[in-house]
Design an enzyme around this catalytic site. Structure first.
Site, PDB file in Angstrom:
ATOM      1  N   TYR A   1      83.552 -76.349  63.496  1.00  0.00           N
ATOM      2  CA  TYR A   1      82.652 -75.226  63.778  1.00  0.00           C
ATOM      3  C   TYR A   1      81.228 -75.723  63.957  1.00  0.00           C
ATOM      4  CZ  TYR A   1      79.750 -71.118  62.853  1.00  0.00           C
ATOM      5  OH  TYR A   1      78.798 -70.133  62.938  1.00  0.00           O
TER       6      TYR A   1
ATOM      7  N   GLY B   1      80.205 -56.826  63.046  1.00  0.00           N
ATOM      8  CA  GLY B   1      79.332 -57.867  62.529  1.00  0.00           C
ATOM      9  C   GLY B   1      78.025 -58.034  63.269  1.00  0.00           C
ATOM     10  N   ILE B   2      77.625 -59.289  63.443  1.00  0.00           N
ATOM     11  CA  ILE B   2      76.354 -59.607  64.094  1.00  0.00           C
ATOM     12  C   ILE B   2      76.324 -59.068  65.519  1.00  0.00           C
ATOM     13  CG2 ILE B   2      74.898 -61.492  64.935  1.00  0.00           C
ATOM     14  CD1 ILE B   2      75.832 -63.135  62.532  1.00  0.00           C
TER      15      ILE B   2
END
Length: 264
Positions: A154, A18-19
């Site tokens: 989150y 991912g990132i």
């Protein structure tokens, strides 16, 4: 603009996919030696091998450690004792009704998304200050500003990261070390694909599911599409460079215009 990071050592947490993987590759392409981090040795080694295919000249160091623990921080520092660029990318997310989030879940999100970054900053910032150069970044989220109803735990953890970044920037004032947060918008990763399908019809093809998700759950995005990980990495590489020497204490946005504000 040439962003040259030759001679610099970087650590990107949570970077097997991912990132994080995109950031690791971007920093390596700019010349940095990059620590690739994950909890599983096999996953880390697989990620390093995959990234090396993308750029055979890149230098990667496996950093196998669970950074949500104090022991993991010690293992990371043992693998990379001196780090010039610290990118705190590690994070977890998931949808859960607000009234069903338990105390244990709140603690888990704080440990992984906040304390892991704080511990590594404490470990590496003193050395950066002594050397008179360093870059620390916290990968935050648009959810830090626009708290999503479906995952407030989150969002709150990412809001905390913005405060952590501003606070440590003050600790590093005048030393040649810059500290910034990066507010990433809705980004296309494997984990996000799973998250999208938690909220829209799983029978929809991905392209249509993505459009429905953005229209129904992220309508304020000016980009009107998910951001690609490489687009996040481009900003991180710039903030890691000498050219970004006057940018510190900031919350820099690469959010596709998602946050409805003319200020960061």
């Amino acid at each position: 603009m040439e962003l040259n990071l030759e001679g610099r050592t970087a650590l990107v947490t949570g970077s097997t996919q991912g990132i994080g993987a995109a950031i690791a590759l971007g920093l390596a392409r700019a010349g940095a030696r990059v620590g690739v981090n994950g909890r599983s040795r096999s996953r880390v080694e697989e990620a390093v091998a995959h990234l090396a295919v993308d750029d055979p000249r890149a230098q990667f160091v496996p950093v196998v450690a669970d950074l949500a623990t104090e022991e993991g921080t010690e293992q990371a520092v043992a693998a990379l004792p001196d780090v010039d660029i610290l990118v705190n990318n590690l994070g977890i997310f998931g949808a859960q009704p607000a009234l069903e989030i338990t105390d244990d879940e709140w603690r888990r999100y704080f440990e992984v998304n906040v304390l892991a970054a704080v511990r590594l900053t404490r470990a590496y910032l003193p050395g950066m200050k002594e050397r008179g150069w360093g870059r620390i970044q916290y990968i935050a989220s648009d959810s830090a500003v626009v708290i999503p109803a479906e995952m407030i735990h989150y969002g709150v953890s990412k809001t905390a990261l913005l405060a952590v970044g501003r606070g440590f920037a003050k600790e590093a004032a005048g030393t040649g070390v810059t500290v910034n947060s990066v507010i990433a918008g809705p980004t296309h990763t494997g984990g996000v694909e799973d998250f999208v399908y938690e909220l829209v019809d799983r029978e929809l093809p991905w392209d249509e599911a993505q459009r429905v998700f953005m229209r129904e759950h992220r309508p304020q995005s000016l980009l009107q599409r998910l951001i690609e990980p490489e687009e996040i990495a481009n900003l991180v590489v710039y903030l890691s460079s000498d050219q970004a020497s006057a940018t510190t204490g900031g919350a820099v946005r690469v959010d596709g215009g998602y946050v409805d504000s003319i200020l960061p």
